[in-house]
Design an enzyme around this catalytic site. Structure first.
Site, PDB file in Angstrom:
ATOM      1  N   TYR A   1       6.706  22.000 -43.763  1.00 56.45           N
ATOM      2  CA  TYR A   1       7.156  22.272 -42.432  1.00 56.45           C
ATOM      3  C   TYR A   1       5.976  22.879 -41.798  1.00 56.45           C
ATOM      4  O   TYR A   1       5.502  22.442 -40.652  1.00 56.45           O
ATOM      5  CB  TYR A   1       8.164  22.896 -42.422  1.00 56.45           C
ATOM      6  CG  TYR A   1       8.639  23.507 -40.781  1.00 56.45           C
ATOM      7  CD1 TYR A   1       9.309  22.482 -39.968  1.00 56.45           C
ATOM      8  CD2 TYR A   1       8.498  24.887 -40.357  1.00 56.45           C
ATOM      9  CE1 TYR A   1       9.304  22.872 -38.701  1.00 56.45           C
ATOM     10  CE2 TYR A   1       8.840  24.919 -39.091  1.00 56.45           C
ATOM     11  CZ  TYR A   1       9.235  24.281 -38.217  1.00 56.45           C
ATOM     12  OH  TYR A   1       9.600  24.664 -36.922  1.00 56.45           O
TER      13      TYR A   1
ATOM     14  N   ILE B   1      21.825  37.856 -47.092  1.00 58.65           N
ATOM     15  CA  ILE B   1      20.497  38.070 -46.936  1.00 58.65           C
ATOM     16  C   ILE B   1      19.777  37.717 -48.144  1.00 58.65           C
ATOM     17  O   ILE B   1      19.878  38.021 -49.131  1.00 58.65           O
ATOM     18  CB  ILE B   1      20.075  39.395 -46.449  1.00 58.65           C
ATOM     19  CG1 ILE B   1      20.644  39.931 -45.277  1.00 58.65           C
ATOM     20  CG2 ILE B   1      18.452  39.763 -46.623  1.00 58.65           C
ATOM     21  CD1 ILE B   1      20.369  41.293 -44.780  1.00 58.65           C
TER      22      ILE B   1
END
Length: 283
Positions: free
Chosen positions: A113, A170
């Site tokens: 990406y 998380i």
């Protein structure tokens, strides 16, 4: 104003048809892109195959949705004589570098990406240098706000989990940091970039300049919603940047950019939108 969207993520109802002509389709397809560029003065190129994790899972799809699509947009604009193009890049183009993130740091992307966004920046600079186009690349920081139910990153996930009373997950120990920019400030920066003079081929960091840890973000999300589940920690994920603090002095100096929405205020506005639209976005 004209909008091209294949609606993989967005919804037609998000576009006010009194303000914009929506063309449904893939911006990378010439049969969709070319007619949509008729009588257009400038292009804001936001179309992207987004996310670090999806790029790790399918690098080929990421290349098609980022590098190839950006090239096709630039080339279609060049052929039609459309000079002004703003390209949505990302801090992922820099990779895991020592903060603060600045435009003069040598990029070392960690993910497909990030590599795709860096390639897009390079093509923008090349089309400015070779063809005189007024291209500007904006490295978006972590964008959040209303209409983001399709996104699978921290803020949408945290808010939705809090509204459901589920634990917040998380990845890593939570000390990793990000710069979160509200969509109102982002749009302000885009408008400044499309109208700016003498910045052809330039790259700008578009953020707030405020560094927030993921643990802090989780607490702020709980406060914005007014409750939520406990925080659970999961193993960290490959390809993700650890620290992200952004220097926006160049955007301030050359674009007149100034972010105005604090993270606490922006999270409250975002949580309100999720509550108002929970019947359709809560699944």
């Amino acid at each position: 104003m004209r909008v091209i969207d294949d609606l993989r993520a967005g919804k037609a109802g998000y576009i006010d048809d009194r303000l914009a002509d929506l063309r449904i389709g893939d911006v990378a397809e010439p049969t969709v892109l070319d007619p949509a560029l008729e009588e257009v003065d400038g292009v804001i190129h936001l179309a992207s195959q987004t996310g670090v994790v999806p790029s790790l899972e399918d690098p080929t799809r990421d290349f098609a949705g980022n590098t190839l699509t950006t090239f096709r947009v630039l080339e279609a604009c060049r052929r039609r004589g459309i000079d002004h193009v703003v390209f949505a890049s990302s801090g992922a183009a820099l990779g895991d570098v020592d903060p603060p993130l600045k435009e003069d740091i040598v990029p070392r992307p960690l993910s497909p990406y990030g590599a795709g966004k860096l390639a897009g920046e390079g093509y923008c600079q090349a089309y400015a240098g070779s063809f005189g186009m007024h291209t500007v690349a904006l490295r978006f920081s972590n964008v959040y706000g209303p209409f983001s139910a399709h996104k699978n990153n921290a803020i949408p996930n945290f808010i939705k989990r809090c509204l459901r009373g589920e634990p917040i997950e998380i990845y890593g120990d939570g000390s990793q940091t990000r710069d979160f920019i509200h969509v109102k400030d982002l749009c302000s920066g885009i408008v400044l970039a499309i109208d700016a003079q003498n910045v052809a081929g330039e790259v700008f960091q578009l953020a707030t300049g405020v560094e927030t840890s993921v643990v802090e973000l989780a607490q702020l999300a709980r406060e914005a919603v007014g409750g939520g589940g406990e925080v659970h920690f999961e193993p960290g994920r490959a390809g993700e940047v650890y620290k992200s603090r952004v220097d926006i002095s160049k955007a301030r100096r050359l674009l007149g950019f100034e972010p105005r929405v604090s993270l606490a205020e922006g999270l409250a506005l975002t949580a309100e939108w999720y509550r108002d639209n929970w019947a359709t976005v809560g699944s």
